[in-house]
Design an enzyme around this catalytic site. Structure first.
Site, PDB file in Angstrom:
ATOM      1  N   SER A  79      -2.836  -7.950   3.466  1.00  0.00           N
ATOM      2  CA  SER A  79      -3.083  -7.630   4.698  1.00  0.00           C
ATOM      3  C   SER A  79      -3.575  -8.848   5.680  1.00  0.00           C
ATOM      4  O   SER A  79      -3.163  -8.945   6.745  1.00  0.00           O
ATOM      5  CB  SER A  79      -4.466  -6.517   5.051  1.00  0.00           C
ATOM      6  OG  SER A  79      -3.941  -5.363   4.329  1.00  0.00           O
TER       7      SER A  79
ATOM      8  N   LYS B 219     -17.420  -5.826   6.736  1.00  0.00           N
ATOM      9  CA  LYS B 219     -15.980  -6.668   6.678  1.00  0.00           C
ATOM     10  C   LYS B 219     -15.743  -6.718   8.107  1.00  0.00           C
ATOM     11  O   LYS B 219     -15.883  -5.502   8.856  1.00  0.00           O
ATOM     12  CB  LYS B 219     -14.841  -6.130   5.901  1.00  0.00           C
ATOM     13  CG  LYS B 219     -14.889  -6.383   4.549  1.00  0.00           C
ATOM     14  CD  LYS B 219     -13.563  -5.852   3.992  1.00  0.00           C
ATOM     15  CE  LYS B 219     -12.995  -6.562   2.708  1.00  0.00           C
ATOM     16  NZ  LYS B 219     -11.844  -5.781   2.111  1.00  0.00           N
TER      17      LYS B 219
ATOM     18  N   ARG C  41      -2.115  -6.383  -7.253  1.00  0.00           N
ATOM     19  CA  ARG C  41      -1.111  -7.355  -6.938  1.00  0.00           C
ATOM     20  C   ARG C  41      -0.715  -8.610  -8.011  1.00  0.00           C
ATOM     21  O   ARG C  41       0.319  -9.025  -8.095  1.00  0.00           O
ATOM     22  CB  ARG C  41      -1.235  -8.034  -5.485  1.00  0.00           C
ATOM     23  CG  ARG C  41      -1.126  -6.958  -4.508  1.00  0.00           C
ATOM     24  CD  ARG C  41      -1.607  -7.593  -3.133  1.00  0.00           C
ATOM     25  NE  ARG C  41      -2.824  -8.265  -3.257  1.00  0.00           N
ATOM     26  CZ  ARG C  41      -3.496  -8.855  -2.287  1.00  0.00           C
ATOM     27  NH1 ARG C  41      -2.841  -9.192  -1.070  1.00  0.00           N
ATOM     28  NH2 ARG C  41      -4.655  -9.186  -2.367  1.00  0.00           N
TER      29      ARG C  41
ATOM     30  N   HIS D  39       0.585  -1.294   0.009  1.00  0.00           N
ATOM     31  CA  HIS D  39       0.171  -0.023  -0.040  1.00  0.00           C
ATOM     32  C   HIS D  39       0.714   1.267  -0.109  1.00  0.00           C
ATOM     33  O   HIS D  39       0.621   2.098  -0.683  1.00  0.00           O
ATOM     34  CB  HIS D  39      -0.898  -0.258   1.366  1.00  0.00           C
ATOM     35  CG  HIS D  39      -2.046  -0.901   1.320  1.00  0.00           C
ATOM     36  ND1 HIS D  39      -1.988  -1.771   2.530  1.00  0.00           N
ATOM     37  CD2 HIS D  39      -2.799  -1.622   0.435  1.00  0.00           C
ATOM     38  CE1 HIS D  39      -3.285  -2.630   2.188  1.00  0.00           C
ATOM     39  NE2 HIS D  39      -3.565  -2.500   1.047  1.00  0.00           N
TER      40      HIS D  39
END
Length: 160
Positions: free
Chosen positions: A129, A42, A91, A18
């Protein structure tokens, strides 16, 4: 010429991938809004306040970044802030399908807001993450994956 971009996500937690995108976006745009989603759907490890505080500390040396929190449709928030470009990270190929769908949906909802896909440097392309949280939960070394503030906060979180 576009002056203002927004990089949005839950950032639970912020990774070096990030940070790479933040640094590079700040070299392209005069101003960058780092928008942290409250996203009640979430389950996050850190509260939005904790995520915002970590992000603020992590970007403190970058003068053209503003850290904010938001709790509505991204394109509506972007439009309200006058944002012209949404930054999205890719990614791997697996990210592409989801991000492509979201970009097309956002374009339909707000055609004046562009989406710019950016890939992190190769050394960060595998960092997520969720993987960082898993490593930290089991006491692994996360110093090569996240900013120092996140290392500190993850160690505190899992030590209690």
């Amino acid at each position: 010429m576009k002056d203002l971009a927004m990089y949005a996500g839950t950032f639970d937690p912020l990774t070096l991938g990030h940070m790479d995108l933040i640094d590079r976006a700040c070299n392209i745009f005069r101003r960058l809004i780092l928008a942290i989603s409250i996203d009640s759907s979430k389950k996050t490890l850190f509260s939005v306040e904790e995520r915002a505080a970590m992000a603020q500390e992590a970007v403190s040396g970058i003068n053209n970044v503003e850290v904010v929190c938001f709790d509505r449709l991204l394109v509506d928030y972007a439009r309200a802030r006058g944002v012209q470009v949404l930054i999205r990270g890719l990614r791997s190929c697996s990210d592409l399908e989801y991000e492509f769908q979201m970009a097309l949906t956002n374009r339909k909802l707000a055609p004046e807001v562009e989406t710019l896909f950016m890939m992190p440097k190769e050394i960060y392309s595998y960092i997520s993450s969720s993987a960082v949280k898993e490593i930290a939960m089991h006491g692994g070394d996360i110093t090569g994956f996240v900013p120092a503030v996140v290392v500190r906060e993850l160690v505190k979180k899992f030590r209690t």
